[in-house]
Write a protein that holds these residues in place. Structure first.
Motif, PDB file in Angstrom:
ATOM      1  N   THR A 461       0.714  -1.072   0.059  1.00 17.38           N
ATOM      2  CA  THR A 461      -0.162   0.028   0.068  1.00 17.38           C
ATOM      3  C   THR A 461       1.053   1.170  -0.103  1.00 17.38           C
ATOM      4  O   THR A 461       0.474   2.523  -0.257  1.00 17.38           O
ATOM      5  N   GLN A 462       2.198   1.116   0.369  1.00 16.23           N
ATOM      6  CA  GLN A 462       3.208   2.149   0.344  1.00 16.23           C
ATOM      7  C   GLN A 462       2.587   3.393   1.408  1.00 16.23           C
ATOM      8  O   GLN A 462       3.040   4.434   1.394  1.00 16.23           O
ATOM      9  N   SER A 463       1.715   2.628   2.321  1.00 14.20           N
ATOM     10  CA  SER A 463       1.535   3.651   3.626  1.00 14.20           C
ATOM     11  C   SER A 463       2.256   3.453   4.924  1.00 14.20           C
ATOM     12  O   SER A 463       2.148   4.132   5.524  1.00 14.20           O
ATOM     13  N   LEU A 464       3.156   2.359   4.520  1.00 13.90           N
ATOM     14  CA  LEU A 464       4.059   1.939   5.680  1.00 13.90           C
ATOM     15  C   LEU A 464       5.235   2.470   5.732  1.00 13.90           C
ATOM     16  O   LEU A 464       5.812   2.966   4.666  1.00 13.90           O
ATOM     17  N   CYS A 465       6.055   2.736   6.743  1.00 11.35           N
ATOM     18  CA  CYS A 465       7.407   3.007   6.583  1.00 11.35           C
ATOM     19  C   CYS A 465       8.074   2.475   8.029  1.00 11.35           C
ATOM     20  O   CYS A 465       7.284   1.941   8.884  1.00 11.35           O
ATOM     21  N   HIS A 466       9.250   2.556   8.089  1.00  8.15           N
ATOM     22  CA  HIS A 466       9.893   1.655   9.073  1.00  8.15           C
ATOM     23  C   HIS A 466       9.850   2.401  10.419  1.00  8.15           C
ATOM     24  O   HIS A 466       9.609   1.366  11.350  1.00  8.15           O
ATOM     25  N   SER A 467       9.653   3.514  10.608  1.00  6.54           N
ATOM     26  CA  SER A 467       9.539   4.039  11.569  1.00  6.54           C
ATOM     27  C   SER A 467       8.033   3.745  12.353  1.00  6.54           C
ATOM     28  O   SER A 467       7.672   3.688  13.613  1.00  6.54           O
ATOM     29  N   VAL A 468       7.240   3.288  11.420  1.00  6.81           N
ATOM     30  CA  VAL A 468       5.975   2.934  12.080  1.00  6.81           C
ATOM     31  C   VAL A 468       5.847   1.326  12.597  1.00  6.81           C
ATOM     32  O   VAL A 468       5.199   1.379  13.675  1.00  6.81           O
ATOM     33  N   GLN A 486      12.462  -7.418   0.422  1.00  2.98           N
ATOM     34  CA  GLN A 486      12.931  -6.877  -0.693  1.00  2.98           C
ATOM     35  C   GLN A 486      11.789  -5.887  -0.843  1.00  2.98           C
ATOM     36  O   GLN A 486      11.984  -4.700  -1.072  1.00  2.98           O
ATOM     37  N   LEU A 487      10.611  -6.138  -0.816  1.00  4.20           N
ATOM     38  CA  LEU A 487       9.365  -5.079  -0.824  1.00  4.20           C
ATOM     39  C   LEU A 487       9.852  -3.917   0.289  1.00  4.20           C
ATOM     40  O   LEU A 487       9.289  -3.009  -0.117  1.00  4.20           O
ATOM     41  N   CYS A 488      10.116  -4.486   1.512  1.00  3.58           N
ATOM     42  CA  CYS A 488      10.456  -3.428   2.546  1.00  3.58           C
ATOM     43  C   CYS A 488      11.257  -2.450   1.946  1.00  3.58           C
ATOM     44  O   CYS A 488      11.462  -1.245   2.247  1.00  3.58           O
ATOM     45  N   LEU A 489      12.587  -2.966   1.417  1.00  4.86           N
ATOM     46  CA  LEU A 489      13.677  -2.154   1.247  1.00  4.86           C
ATOM     47  C   LEU A 489      13.252  -1.478   0.042  1.00  4.86           C
ATOM     48  O   LEU A 489      13.588  -0.117  -0.066  1.00  4.86           O
ATOM     49  N   GLN A 490      12.356  -1.922  -0.847  1.00  2.00           N
ATOM     50  CA  GLN A 490      12.058  -0.780  -1.865  1.00  2.00           C
ATOM     51  C   GLN A 490      10.990  -0.027  -1.510  1.00  2.00           C
ATOM     52  O   GLN A 490      11.079   1.097  -2.055  1.00  2.00           O
ATOM     53  N   PHE A 491      10.029  -0.376  -0.649  1.00  2.00           N
ATOM     54  CA  PHE A 491       9.091   0.849  -0.449  1.00  2.00           C
ATOM     55  C   PHE A 491       9.086   1.714   1.033  1.00  2.00           C
ATOM     56  O   PHE A 491       8.641   2.590   1.013  1.00  2.00           O
ATOM     57  N   PHE A 492      10.335   1.239   1.851  1.00  2.96           N
ATOM     58  CA  PHE A 492      10.374   1.973   3.103  1.00  2.96           C
ATOM     59  C   PHE A 492      11.419   3.299   2.781  1.00  2.96           C
ATOM     60  O   PHE A 492      12.548   2.787   2.382  1.00  2.96           O
ATOM     61  N   PRO A 493      11.184   4.178   3.044  1.00  2.69           N
ATOM     62  CA  PRO A 493      12.205   5.296   2.894  1.00  2.69           C
ATOM     63  C   PRO A 493      13.052   5.507   4.162  1.00  2.69           C
ATOM     64  O   PRO A 493      14.098   6.200   3.969  1.00  2.69           O
ATOM     65  N   ASP A 494      12.797   4.759   4.908  1.00  7.92           N
ATOM     66  CA  ASP A 494      13.514   5.188   6.413  1.00  7.92           C
ATOM     67  C   ASP A 494      14.097   4.020   6.923  1.00  7.92           C
ATOM     68  O   ASP A 494      13.997   4.078   8.151  1.00  7.92           O
ATOM     69  N   ILE A 495      14.507   3.237   6.260  1.00  6.32           N
ATOM     70  CA  ILE A 495      15.427   1.776   6.920  1.00  6.32           C
ATOM     71  C   ILE A 495      16.463   2.225   7.572  1.00  6.32           C
ATOM     72  O   ILE A 495      17.452   2.798   6.880  1.00  6.32           O
ATOM     73  N   THR A 546      18.956   0.937  -1.594  1.00 11.87           N
ATOM     74  CA  THR A 546      18.478   1.624  -0.271  1.00 11.87           C
ATOM     75  C   THR A 546      19.140   2.664   0.173  1.00 11.87           C
ATOM     76  O   THR A 546      20.347   3.021  -0.227  1.00 11.87           O
ATOM     77  N   ALA A 547      18.326   3.763   0.751  1.00 10.68           N
ATOM     78  CA  ALA A 547      18.826   4.988   1.051  1.00 10.68           C
ATOM     79  C   ALA A 547      19.662   4.560   2.333  1.00 10.68           C
ATOM     80  O   ALA A 547      19.620   3.898   3.151  1.00 10.68           O
ATOM     81  N   TYR A 548      20.731   5.393   2.573  1.00 10.34           N
ATOM     82  CA  TYR A 548      21.972   5.035   3.703  1.00 10.34           C
ATOM     83  C   TYR A 548      22.512   6.450   4.076  1.00 10.34           C
ATOM     84  O   TYR A 548      22.564   7.313   2.910  1.00 10.34           O
ATOM     85  N   SER A 549      23.300   6.399   5.004  1.00 12.54           N
ATOM     86  CA  SER A 549      24.123   7.466   5.237  1.00 12.54           C
ATOM     87  C   SER A 549      25.566   6.846   5.865  1.00 12.54           C
ATOM     88  O   SER A 549      25.426   5.960   6.593  1.00 12.54           O
TER      89      SER A 549
END
Lengths: 670, 642
Positions: A461-468, A486-495, A546-549
């Protein structure tokens, strides 16, 4: 990303009889960042050295007397100031042992608080709203004190602030359900009164926090319904019409915290810096109804940055001094160091993901997924049909709460599917988060319970994120559900980087076990040979995307074993070679990382493991190759630099006008 | 000076024809050049490469080869005739039929007594050069196949002949064939050169330059220089350097030097390659200091050899001569008409109205009936009278524009011309910018003017003479100047004669006082600006402003200039091309910085600049790119990075 570190206990608590009171009246900073003065709610004042977790000295008033205000430390005179029984001001020094023998003065009106900032003069705020400097008050203790507040108006909270060498006393009052903010400036004295906008009837702010920045006083307040508002008052515009009508105070909603069932009772929000707020007494978004959490939220991006469960009851009290949070909970006062690095979008979300256009998002369905590879199409969750139907949020929540927590797997699946197909996804955003976290916590608690397809649907649904629901990815890893990963890595912006790294580790490890078979099947052309199978490539690509710092990922990367590092580097090298040969890497069906992403990862892995790799004989060829990449990149860049000027000239070149066969022009000769 | 409306005309589809052959006379430093349409041009290399003489061509007379014998110039062509030119009167003097079929090549012995031609039928024919004519002497032994190239040994005893597949050496005295050098496969030996050490150098259609021993007939060395043909060869006078032109447009230089420092023995070593042409190099001349080449792309290129000239001087600059050094456009100032002269027809166009962007054409073609090409043409200011000349005659026509018609008014043979033209001029005030001829006087300069009923100017090479046109009495002679005049005009109101020379000098001569004017003296005293003198194209046209008598308008290929005689002359340190600077200055400042030479470089490849009566300018351009696009595709195109 902000982080909460391991805390420690400063002292035990003696809670009051009602159990709503922590027994601590206040904590004030002492001479330096490592000393605090703790005033309990009855008779004693204790000085602690925080890092040693031990009291240095303690002062007590006589039986029958009570301290009515937290003790403050006047760093100019190195004296402590406290008020007992509302009217008696006591002043003493460190070497004084008995409080009774110290200086005291009785004033004519009840004192609310004494405030003192480091380097500032102590200020006395009376219960009826009058403000005096301590010195001038003590010169004539019995001087008459005016009444500023109205009859039924009472102070709820107060602080003082130094802004541009001007001292301010800020306090909030409540009168018949209305809240007011007073800004009292000292020398010259001016007073400004603001009316806070009303929240839902019957709700008044639970906690306040004020800070000064950029010539503005910033007030943050938390309501029992979880709304955190911010109001900004300019320091400059103050003065003038003293005591006039209360001005309305504009506010902006900073955060809407999840409150779970009911309203918050004891909670506090404290500004940490311009982008971070520490909140205590509010439920963690993914951990059920319990409210015993300390969380740091980023207000710019509305993301949960760190969370910690506090054992025991939370009293809704929170202090912060020099990167330490002081929080009474249960029967202890804990000190929790924290860190809020300068936040930017990049660090809040990590390295930016590849920009995805709408078209690409649609194409994602053609990306081979783990499940596709393993089971063909049958496991692909169907996208719910979107039909709109208004269902009361409340009913849905109640109903689902019940079924999700108790029903068997099939029923839960059916219910969730039904819900998702019934309603507009956008309206369901909070519900989806709640559902997911409930499912995750139930799965964690009950090893027999796991609903992969339902979770995948929710993630889709793309309404989830890792913080949630921070445990979702780890749960998926634990259950070896790589498709969900894979799905989580793809759709979560804040892993978080730690989780990314855990995924990476798991992916490398798991495919090593089944790797041999994969290699046989892999359809990659013989030149160059892909060191991993197609499955692993898909998963690893997802990690690379995935996004990272860097700073946060690096320590976690160090945990990889050297064998894994070599394999991973080999894969990165393969990707690099493939993409630098192939003009259009995006033509592959795989979601493929860009060359820059690959190079970034290569650099990072090398940074993390360079010494180990140098000692590993099998990595030698690899390092030599990578060195040659770097050289070629350097050469490429320098070549590009050379032609840069020429290309710019091309850009500047005027398009010559086509004159045609005949034209009449005007020229001017001088 | 103000704003000018400019009619920018680019529809003059002038296309020079390909260069076919050239011959350089090192004594007079004249280069004779012949084009595919038969036109002959003489360039004076001693005087700024000025194109001083042009003899228009003729249909069906394709010249294949040229040959100087002393001051006399002979040509031969595929029509089988040998022609000697009258370089005084600018016409062929006589032609002699060689009776050998098409002639491919012509040459003379060093003594200048014999002329030989190579014919299609395989004969080499020898002609004796007499004072007034040439006389057939004998044939050399007849061969199978055409004689494509010939070269005479400096001693005069041996002749090398390039043929299909072979080179033959004849004894010039006996006419007997001595040796032949068979080629391995079917090739055409396009060019041969017989050196005094009996070395024969050949260039052939296989792309090879080969060096043979002429005494033994053995091949010494082969240089493969191109994938296509080597079309022509030229040897420097001291026989130390050789150049070969190829179909690729390159010119390859060989030098007779020792290939390594310590080696004593000298040999022919390939040294330099010049690529100045896009198409076949058909003709070459090796002067003492430069390589002169020309071919299909119609441009004459003079490429100085940098080891023979001083570097970074005007002499070392390469020259490309693409447009003729005379005006092919005549502008009728009052009527706003333009006359374009093509080799075989004339066109009259009307310039557009002020707002129009489309050209307005009033048309009109005239064709010569004698198959000879136009030499000069002119249109009267009112546009009513059109005159032209060919090699043999002058014709006058009257044009009517309402329903376009053209009426022949008069036609004269050259001897009748003066009387005839005078009468026309008297009645119509016609300027005829054309060549005239009187019984004993050759008038062949393009800038000969018939001015009202008063005067005519005649310029013969460097001498400018003024004749009264009614009775053809000598009015005066302008002092002789060392350089050729390139443009001449008489001011309509002040009767000052303005002459511009090939060395860019400008003179103004008062025809009334018969002396140089004050302005001219001042100009000579101060000297022209160095940048003005460094320009490398001659001024081809001078005209005047009807409104302001102090304005002289002149142009070369890359600029036009309005000289305001009332303004101070530019000093050597002032900026000559100062229009951009003046533009940026405020109006009050401009006067302080402006000087007499107002130069506009907005236009390129200018063929004519003229000021109409309504004070608008007409600029006729012929962009080189447009000309290049009309050429056939070259055999080899330069691709990026190849």
């Amino acid at each position: 990303m902000a982080a909460l570190y391991e805390g420690y206990t400063l002292c035990g608590l003696v809670p009051g009889q009602t159990l709503t009171n922590s027994g601590i009246q206040g904590i004030e900073a002492e001479r330096d960042s490592d000393h605090v003065v703790v005033t309990d709610s009855t008779r004693s004042v204790t000085l602690y050295k925080v890092s040693d977790q031990k009291p240095l000295s303690s002062w007590t008033v006589k039986q029958g007397q009570t301290l009515t205000c937290p003790a403050v430390y006047n760093s100019q005179t190195e004296e402590y100031v406290v008020v007992s029984d509302n009217k008696v001001i006591r002043i003493w020094k460190d070497e004084d042992i008995l409080l009774d023998k110290a200086f005291k003065a009785t004033v004519s009106s009840d004192v609310w608080r004494v405030h003192c900032l480091p380097g500032g003069e102590p200020v006395v705020l009376f219960q009826r709203g009058a403000v005096r400097l301590l010195d001038s008050l003590l010169s004539a203790p019995q001087q008459p004190i005016e009444e500023v507040l109205a009859q039924e108006e009472a102070i709820r909270w107060s602080t003082n602030i130094v802004a541009d060498s001007q001292q301010f006393v800020i306090f909030t009052t409540e009168q018949k359900g209305d809240s007011f903010l007073y800004l009292h400036r000292l020398n010259p004295n001016t007073l400004q009164r603001y009316r806070l906008e009303r929240e839902e009837p019957g709700l008044s702010p639970l906690s306040f926090s004020a800070s000064y920045r950029d010539k503005h006083i910033c007030l943050l307040y938390l309501y029992p319904n979880g709304h955190v508002y911010q109001s900004v008052v300019s320091v400059r515009g103050l003065g003038g019409d003293e005591g006039a009508q209360a001005l309305p105070l504009p506010r902006s909603l900073l955060l809407g915290l999840p409150v779970g069932e009911g309203l918050l009772e004891a909670a506090s929000a404290q500004l940490l810096d311009e982008a971070h707020v520490a909140v205590v007494g509010v439920p963690h978004p993914s951990a059920g109804a319990g409210k015993d959490f300390l969380c740091i939220w980023n207000t710019n991006f509305q993301t949960l940055q760190a969370g910690k469960e506090m054992a025991g009851k939370i009293y809704g009290q929170l202090w912060t001094f020099s990167n330490k949070l002081f929080i009474p909970h249960g029967k202890t006062l804990s000190v929790i160091p924290y860190e809020c690095p300068k936040s930017s979008l990049a660090s809040a979300l990590g390295k930016l993901k590849q920009a995805k256009t709408e078209g690409e998002l649609k194409q994602m369905s053609c990306v081979p997924s783990w499940n596709n590879i393993l089971h063909g199409d049958k496991a692909q969750p169907s996208r719910p049909a979107e039909t709109r139907k208004t269902v009361s949020n409340f009913i849905k929540t109640k109903y689902l709460n019940f079924s999700v927590q108790t029903a068997p797997v099939e029923e839960v699946q059916r219910e969730v599917e039904g819900l998702l197909s019934r309603a507009d996804i956008q309206d369901l955003q909070p519900l989806v988060g709640q559902l997911a976290s409930m499912l995750v916590s139930r799965s964690l608690a009950d090893p027999a319970f796991y609903t992969p397809s339902t979770l995948a649907q929710l993630v889709h649904t793309q309404s989830l994120c890792h913080s949630v629901c921070p445990d979702l990815v780890l749960l998926a890893l634990e259950r070896r559900d790589f498709f969900l990963c894979q799905l989580c890595l793809q759709f979560f912006p804040d892993i978080p980087e730690a989780v990314t790294c855990a995924c990476l580790k798991a992916f490398i490890r798991v495919v090593i076990k089944t790797g041999e078979e994969d290699k046989e099947k892999s359809s990659t052309p013989p030149e160059p040979i892909c060191p991993v199978g197609l499955h692993k490539a898909v998963l690893l690509n997802e990690v690379l995307l995935t996004a990272y710092s860097d700073t946060f990922l690096l320590p976690h990367l160090k945990d990889l074993s050297s064998q894994h590092v070599v394999l991973f580097l080999q894969y990165l090298q393969f990707l690099y070679l493939k993409y630098s040969q192939d003009a259009s890497p995006q033509m592959h069906g795989l979601r493929s990382p860009s060359l820059t992403q690959i190079m970034d990862w290569v650099c990072m892995v090398l940074d993390a493991h360079f010494t180990v790799l140098v000692m590993t004989p099998e990595a030698k060829g690899l390092l030599v190759n990578l060195h040659s990449f770097v050289k070629s990149q350097v050469r490429l860049v320098s070549e590009l630099g050379k032609i840069e000027g020429s290309l710019q000239e091309l850009n500047k070149m005027k398009v010559k006008k086509d004159v045609g066969q005949y034209s009449i022009e005007i020229i001017e000769l001088f | 000076m103000g704003e000018f409306k400019v009619h920018r005309v680019r529809f003059f589809d002038y296309m020079p024809s390909a260069i076919r052959a050239m011959a350089f006379n090192s004594h007079t430093e004249r280069l004779a050049l012949v084009r595919a349409d038969g036109a002959l041009e003489i360039f004076n290399f001693a005087d700024h490469y000025f194109q001083e003489k042009v003899i228009p061509g003729q249909d069906g007379r394709a010249v294949e080869a040229l040959c100087w014998v002393g001051q006399r110039l002979f040509s031969a062509g595929l029509n089988g005739e040998i022609t000697e030119y009258d370089l005084e009167n600018l016409r062929p003097r006589y032609t002699v039929e060689a009776y050998g079929g098409p002639i491919w090549t012509i040459g003379s012995n060093k003594q200048g007594t014999l002329l030989m031609v190579g014919c299609e039928d395989g004969t080499v024919k020898m002609f004796e050069i007499l004072k007034e004519r040439i006389q057939f002497q004998r044939n050399l032994e007849r061969q199978k196949g055409r004689i494509v190239s010939l070269s005479w040994h400096p001693s005069g005893t041996l002749i090398a002949a390039g043929m299909m597949d072979m080179i033959r050496i004849f004894n010039a005295e006996t006419g007997k064939e001595m040796q032949h050098d068979p080629e391995s496969r079917e090739v055409v030996v396009w060019s041969v050169a017989f050196l005094s050490d009996y070395t024969i150098i050949s260039g052939d259609s296989a792309g090879k330059v080969q060096i043979w021993d002429g005494l033994t007939g053995t091949l010494v060395r082969t240089h493969l220089v191109t994938k296509w043909d080597v079309l022509c060869l030229s040897v420097s006078q001291d026989e130390s350097s050789l150049i070969a032109g190829t179909s690729e447009g390159t010119v390859v230089q060989f030098q007779f030097i020792s290939s390594t420092v310590d080696q004593q023995e000298e040999e022919w070593v390939r040294t330099r390659t010049f690529k100045n042409h896009s198409h076949d190099v058909r003709a070459l001349a090796h002067t003492e200091t430069a390589v002169v080449s020309g071919g299909m792309d119609t441009q004459l290129v003079v490429r100085p050899l940098l080891d023979k000239v001083e570097k970074n001087t005007q002499e070392s600059a390469m020259r490309k001569i693409a447009l003729p050094h005379r005006s092919l456009v005549c502008c009728a100032k009052k009527a706003g008409l333009l006359l374009f002269q093509f080799p075989d027809h004339l066109e009259v166009w009307r310039v557009g109205e002020s707002d129009g962007h489309g050209e307005e054409n009033t048309h009109t073609h005239t064709h010569t009936h004698t198959h000879t090409h136009y030499a000069y043409s002119a249109l009267s200011p009112c546009g009513e009278w059109l005159a032209y000349s060919t090699v043999s005659s002058v014709r006058l026509y009257r044009l009517q524009y309402n329903n376009i018609s053209i009426t022949k008014v008069g036609c004269s043979t050259l001897t009748l011309l003066p009387l005839f033209s005078v009468s026309v001029i008297v009645h119509t005030a016609l300027f005829i910018n054309t060549i005239k001829c009187m019984s004993e006087l050759a008038l062949f300069f393009s800038s000969s003017y018939f001015q009202l009923d008063k005067l005519s100017i005649v310029a013969i090479e460097t001498t400018v003479t003024i004749y009264g046109s009614v009775c053809l009495q000598l009015h005066c002679t302008v002092p002789i100047y060392s350089s050729c005049p390139t443009a001449i005009a008489i001011h309509p109101t002040t009767s000052h004669l303005v002459v511009v020379h090939a060395d860019q000098q400008i003179f103004e001569y008062s025809l009334v006082q018969k002396e140089y004017t004050e302005w001219s003296r001042k100009l000579q005293k101060q000297g022209l600006h160095s940048l003005w003198l460094e320009r490398d194209t001659p001024v081809t046209h001078v005209t005047f402003s009807l409104k302001n008598p102090a304005h002289i308008i002149l142009h070369d290929m890359f600029m036009f200039c309005i000289i305001d005689q009332s303004l101070p002359l530019p000093e050597s340190k002032t900026l000559l091309y100062n229009q951009m600077t003046l533009r940026s200055l405020p109006e009050q400042e401009r006067i302080r910085h402006s000087h007499a030479f107002k130069i506009c470089k907005n236009f390129k490849h200018v063929m004519c600049v003229s000021l109409l009566e309504d004070h608008s300018l007409v600029v006729v351009e012929r962009p080189l790119l447009d000309m290049m696009s009309q050429l056939p595709a070259p055999v080899r195109q330069k691709k990026f990075a190849t």
